[in-house]
Scaffold this motif. Sequence first.
Motif, PDB file in Angstrom:
ATOM      1  N   ILE C  96       0.849  -1.196   0.000  1.00 30.47           N
ATOM      2  CA  ILE C  96       0.000   0.000   0.000  1.00 30.47           C
ATOM      3  C   ILE C  96       0.883   1.245   0.000  1.00 30.47           C
ATOM      4  O   ILE C  96       0.659   2.199  -0.759  1.00 30.47           O
ATOM      5  N   GLY C  97       1.921   1.238   0.827  1.00 33.55           N
ATOM      6  CA  GLY C  97       2.859   2.362   0.866  1.00 33.55           C
ATOM      7  C   GLY C  97       3.458   2.631  -0.506  1.00 33.55           C
ATOM      8  O   GLY C  97       3.499   3.778  -0.967  1.00 33.55           O
ATOM      9  N   LEU C  98       3.884   1.575  -1.165  1.00 33.95           N
ATOM     10  CA  LEU C  98       4.482   1.722  -2.490  1.00 33.95           C
ATOM     11  C   LEU C  98       3.520   2.423  -3.450  1.00 33.95           C
ATOM     12  O   LEU C  98       3.899   3.362  -4.168  1.00 33.95           O
ATOM     13  N   GLY C  99       2.253   1.976  -3.445  1.00 38.43           N
ATOM     14  CA  GLY C  99       1.262   2.574  -4.336  1.00 38.43           C
ATOM     15  C   GLY C  99       0.961   4.019  -3.978  1.00 38.43           C
ATOM     16  O   GLY C  99       0.980   4.911  -4.841  1.00 38.43           O
ATOM     17  N   VAL C 100       0.705   4.259  -2.698  1.00 35.40           N
ATOM     18  CA  VAL C 100       0.305   5.602  -2.266  1.00 35.40           C
ATOM     19  C   VAL C 100       1.447   6.598  -2.425  1.00 35.40           C
ATOM     20  O   VAL C 100       1.250   7.716  -2.910  1.00 35.40           O
ATOM     21  N   PHE C 101       2.658   6.189  -2.043  1.00 37.00           N
ATOM     22  CA  PHE C 101       3.800   7.102  -2.147  1.00 37.00           C
ATOM     23  C   PHE C 101       4.082   7.467  -3.609  1.00 37.00           C
ATOM     24  O   PHE C 101       4.423   8.620  -3.903  1.00 37.00           O
ATOM     25  N   THR C 102       3.942   6.487  -4.500  1.00 33.01           N
ATOM     26  CA  THR C 102       4.154   6.789  -5.918  1.00 33.01           C
ATOM     27  C   THR C 102       3.161   7.852  -6.386  1.00 33.01           C
ATOM     28  O   THR C 102       3.534   8.838  -7.046  1.00 33.01           O
ATOM     29  N   LEU C 103       1.889   7.654  -6.012  1.00 39.28           N
ATOM     30  CA  LEU C 103       0.863   8.634  -6.401  1.00 39.28           C
ATOM     31  C   LEU C 103       1.155  10.011  -5.831  1.00 39.28           C
ATOM     32  O   LEU C 103       1.009  11.029  -6.526  1.00 39.28           O
ATOM     33  N   ILE C 104       1.549  10.060  -4.563  1.00 38.25           N
ATOM     34  CA  ILE C 104       1.839  11.358  -3.941  1.00 38.25           C
ATOM     35  C   ILE C 104       2.975  12.064  -4.688  1.00 38.25           C
ATOM     36  O   ILE C 104       2.901  13.261  -4.980  1.00 38.25           O
ATOM     37  N   GLY C 105       4.015  11.300  -5.042  1.00 38.90           N
ATOM     38  CA  GLY C 105       5.138  11.893  -5.771  1.00 38.90           C
ATOM     39  C   GLY C 105       4.718  12.427  -7.129  1.00 38.90           C
ATOM     40  O   GLY C 105       5.110  13.534  -7.527  1.00 38.90           O
ATOM     41  N   ILE C 106       3.917  11.645  -7.847  1.00 36.77           N
ATOM     42  CA  ILE C 106       3.425  12.095  -9.155  1.00 36.77           C
ATOM     43  C   ILE C 106       2.624  13.382  -8.990  1.00 36.77           C
ATOM     44  O   ILE C 106       2.790  14.348  -9.744  1.00 36.77           O
ATOM     45  N   MET C 114       5.474  19.860 -13.683  1.00 44.72           N
ATOM     46  CA  MET C 114       6.557  19.084 -14.295  1.00 44.72           C
ATOM     47  C   MET C 114       6.050  18.214 -15.456  1.00 44.72           C
ATOM     48  O   MET C 114       4.887  17.830 -15.501  1.00 44.72           O
ATOM     49  N   HIS C 115       6.974  17.900 -16.337  1.00 47.78           N
ATOM     50  CA  HIS C 115       6.724  16.975 -17.446  1.00 47.78           C
ATOM     51  C   HIS C 115       6.393  15.585 -16.877  1.00 47.78           C
ATOM     52  O   HIS C 115       6.933  15.193 -15.839  1.00 47.78           O
ATOM     53  N   PRO C 116       5.504  14.832 -17.555  1.00 49.64           N
ATOM     54  CA  PRO C 116       5.164  13.483 -17.068  1.00 49.64           C
ATOM     55  C   PRO C 116       6.381  12.605 -16.744  1.00 49.64           C
ATOM     56  O   PRO C 116       6.358  11.887 -15.739  1.00 49.64           O
ATOM     57  N   PHE C 117       7.430  12.654 -17.546  1.00 46.86           N
ATOM     58  CA  PHE C 117       8.632  11.855 -17.247  1.00 46.86           C
ATOM     59  C   PHE C 117       9.178  12.187 -15.852  1.00 46.86           C
ATOM     60  O   PHE C 117       9.572  11.308 -15.086  1.00 46.86           O
ATOM     61  N   ILE C 118       9.235  13.492 -15.574  1.00 45.59           N
ATOM     62  CA  ILE C 118       9.762  13.926 -14.275  1.00 45.59           C
ATOM     63  C   ILE C 118       8.797  13.513 -13.159  1.00 45.59           C
ATOM     64  O   ILE C 118       9.225  13.097 -12.073  1.00 45.59           O
ATOM     65  N   CYS C 119       7.486  13.594 -13.440  1.00 49.65           N
ATOM     66  CA  CYS C 119       6.496  13.170 -12.437  1.00 49.65           C
ATOM     67  C   CYS C 119       6.683  11.694 -12.094  1.00 49.65           C
ATOM     68  O   CYS C 119       6.628  11.314 -10.914  1.00 49.65           O
ATOM     69  N   VAL C 120       6.898  10.860 -13.105  1.00 51.64           N
ATOM     70  CA  VAL C 120       7.113   9.434 -12.847  1.00 51.64           C
ATOM     71  C   VAL C 120       8.388   9.248 -12.017  1.00 51.64           C
ATOM     72  O   VAL C 120       8.416   8.468 -11.056  1.00 51.64           O
ATOM     73  N   ALA C 121       9.422  10.003 -12.364  1.00 46.66           N
ATOM     74  CA  ALA C 121      10.665   9.919 -11.591  1.00 46.66           C
ATOM     75  C   ALA C 121      10.420  10.334 -10.137  1.00 46.66           C
ATOM     76  O   ALA C 121      10.918   9.699  -9.200  1.00 46.66           O
ATOM     77  N   LEU C 122       9.622  11.384  -9.936  1.00 47.76           N
ATOM     78  CA  LEU C 122       9.340  11.856  -8.569  1.00 47.76           C
ATOM     79  C   LEU C 122       8.506  10.839  -7.793  1.00 47.76           C
ATOM     80  O   LEU C 122       8.704  10.648  -6.595  1.00 47.76           O
ATOM     81  N   GLY C 158       3.447   4.551 -12.820  1.00 42.59           N
ATOM     82  CA  GLY C 158       3.433   5.917 -13.314  1.00 42.59           C
ATOM     83  C   GLY C 158       3.003   5.996 -14.774  1.00 42.59           C
ATOM     84  O   GLY C 158       2.257   6.898 -15.176  1.00 42.59           O
ATOM     85  N   ILE C 159       3.471   5.026 -15.559  1.00 42.25           N
ATOM     86  CA  ILE C 159       3.077   4.986 -16.976  1.00 42.25           C
ATOM     87  C   ILE C 159       1.571   4.725 -17.093  1.00 42.25           C
ATOM     88  O   ILE C 159       0.870   5.389 -17.878  1.00 42.25           O
ATOM     89  N   VAL C 160       1.061   3.796 -16.281  1.00 42.39           N
ATOM     90  CA  VAL C 160      -0.380   3.537 -16.259  1.00 42.39           C
ATOM     91  C   VAL C 160      -1.143   4.826 -15.932  1.00 42.39           C
ATOM     92  O   VAL C 160      -2.119   5.180 -16.595  1.00 42.39           O
ATOM     93  N   PHE C 161      -0.640   5.547 -14.927  1.00 47.73           N
ATOM     94  CA  PHE C 161      -1.280   6.804 -14.515  1.00 47.73           C
ATOM     95  C   PHE C 161      -1.427   7.758 -15.690  1.00 47.73           C
ATOM     96  O   PHE C 161      -2.505   8.285 -15.961  1.00 47.73           O
ATOM     97  N   PHE C 162      -0.324   7.980 -16.417  1.00 48.53           N
ATOM     98  CA  PHE C 162      -0.381   8.972 -17.491  1.00 48.53           C
ATOM     99  C   PHE C 162      -1.117   8.462 -18.726  1.00 48.53           C
ATOM    100  O   PHE C 162      -1.658   9.259 -19.496  1.00 48.53           O
ATOM    101  N   MET C 163      -1.184   7.141 -18.908  1.00 46.74           N
ATOM    102  CA  MET C 163      -2.024   6.604 -19.979  1.00 46.74           C
ATOM    103  C   MET C 163      -3.498   6.838 -19.650  1.00 46.74           C
ATOM    104  O   MET C 163      -4.284   7.259 -20.514  1.00 46.74           O
ATOM    105  N   LEU C 164      -3.879   6.614 -18.382  1.00 44.48           N
ATOM    106  CA  LEU C 164      -5.270   6.856 -17.983  1.00 44.48           C
ATOM    107  C   LEU C 164      -5.613   8.341 -18.078  1.00 44.48           C
ATOM    108  O   LEU C 164      -6.733   8.715 -18.434  1.00 44.48           O
ATOM    109  N   GLU C 165      -4.633   9.201 -17.776  1.00 45.46           N
ATOM    110  CA  GLU C 165      -4.838  10.647 -17.877  1.00 45.46           C
ATOM    111  C   GLU C 165      -5.239  11.075 -19.287  1.00 45.46           C
ATOM    112  O   GLU C 165      -5.889  12.099 -19.464  1.00 45.46           O
ATOM    113  N   GLN C 166      -4.782  10.321 -20.279  1.00 41.20           N
ATOM    114  CA  GLN C 166      -5.146  10.626 -21.667  1.00 41.20           C
ATOM    115  C   GLN C 166      -6.645  10.497 -21.873  1.00 41.20           C
ATOM    116  O   GLN C 166      -7.247  11.238 -22.654  1.00 41.20           O
TER     117      GLN C 166
END
Lengths: 204, 204, 204
Positions: C96-106, C114-122, C158-166
């Motif tokens: 759960i931490g892994l999922g939530v922290f990734t979302l918070i960083g994005i 920031m650019h999506p690439f940088i968001c995924v990195a964050l 992160g890639i899933v996130f930005f694909m859904l954002e489309q």
Amino acid sequence: MTFFEALDLVGTLAFAISGALTALHKRMDPFGVLIIAFVTAVGGGTLRDVLIGRTPVGWMQDLNYLYIISLGFVLVLIFRGNLHRFKLSMLLSDSIGLGVFTLIGIQKGLDFGMHPFICVALGTMTACFGGVIRDVLCAEIPVIFRKEIYATICIFGGIVFFMLEQGNFPDQLIQLVTSLVIIIVRLLVVKFNWSLPTLDLNVK
Amino acid sequence: MTFFEALDLVGTLAFAISGALTALHKRMDPFGVLIIAFVTAVGGGTLRDVLIGRTPVGWMQDLNYLYIISLGFVLVLIFRGNLHRFKLSMLLSDSIGLGVFTLIGIQKGLDFGMHPFICVALGTMTACFGGVIRDVLCAEIPVIFRKEIYATICIFGGIVFFMLEQGNFPDQLIQLVTSLVIIIVRLLVVKFNWSLPTLDLNVK
Amino acid sequence: MTFFEALDLVGTLAFAISGALTALHKRMDPFGVLIIAFVTAVGGGTLRDVLIGRTPVGWMQDLNYLYIISLGFVLVLIFRGNLHRFKLSMLLSDSIGLGVFTLIGIQKGLDFGMHPFICVALGTMTACFGGVIRDVLCAEIPVIFRKEIYATICIFGGIVFFMLEQGNFPDQLIQLVTSLVIIIVRLLVVKFNWSLPTLDLNVK
């Protein structure tokens, strides 16, 4: 320069010398010795400044730190065979550094309107995390995480500070008492060779 | 893109490739190789940006760094058995990186109104501390603290820069001479296998 | 407190406990255990905040992180002989931490434009680099650079996130799906013991 600022430089010099000695023991070259002296002396305050957003960090705005660290570096190069003679002065200066750096960190936290818990953390960081960065750069587990009672003294000093703040004492008295408490406890710890216990490892 | 910006990318590519190779030798997985390539290439500049408060840090605002590092990563994966063929180009690109990164760091210091000493430190940090972070992440004592003459060349280049600044030379000439000095001294150092002496350890 | 914020604290607790356990295995003293618990839990987000210039960093402004990490520290001290009983809850909370922290960083990346690439990195940094700092402080090569598939899951999420954002999906659905994807893939990785291959080392 106030008396307090003078003590800050005494602590910086002591931390720089102890860092330079660690680097010598790791057989580093002069550049490595200088950098380790530098991060040991100002690394904790630099980390604090970065985390609270006080940039450019302190040593970039006051060249005295650079000069005093360079002095420590030169002293170590010259006296490196005879530094055991200065053991007592070194211990005393190092303890002064611990007290003064803790106070400076707490004060920066107060300036930024932080909660007392965070202020105590910032004080401990200022006093102890230069040594943590030093150990990381020496590829060692930081000594204050393993046995040395060093950070705990700063936390204790921080608690004393905020207990005194509850009373109506003048600021300078609070600072004097807090730093004296840290310095004296530090000297007692060294004299009686106290250390924190390693936690019993019965993890499965 | 100016000629200088092109050289910046050449240096970034060379640093990324050398970082990726180090990670391969440590038997890291692809993610580790990519991250080590990344920090080797932009870690020094990132540390500089954080310490002076120039945030978000550089590579977040100019994706070219990300692209060029990814290119270096891919090149290493493809050519990893044959990279010795490119030894000379690698050395040259790495030296260009050293020169250009030092200049960029000095320039950022000047932009922030820093004292020349701090500018030289920032130039050296930009050029050399990516390698320091790489070594820390590889659980090694940083190689530039032990034997490699690398940082000393940047410091020397920085001194040349500020000596030329005393004269009335145009900025571009100063930059050209400084980077050429760094590049040439770096090549000489490699050719003649110079290194800083470890300090004699007669500490008691 | 929203449901999402509650999950953030669940993840923080899990990360703190896993950090404290690592420190125990390294035979650290209580202060070391507390600090390693702390950096494992909030180190990734702290690094992110520093790099984007969001200071004072998060945990200084919301004491809940401090409290929940202290709780994790105390739980580990009390239950350190019996933590294997909680293995499944730990794995679930960690995922759960892994999922939530990734979302918070994005999300923080998006807030800063920031650019999506940088968001995924964050996002990846937020979720994974607490563990990197933990390993550095333990003088180890970070485990996610060597074998553990952990960061790769966050990048994939992160890639899933930005694909859904489309698509024209509501934000909350995107967040739910992204975090579920990360959590489920993480559980599959652990169940089937997947790891990234070390790159074949035929470098000369």
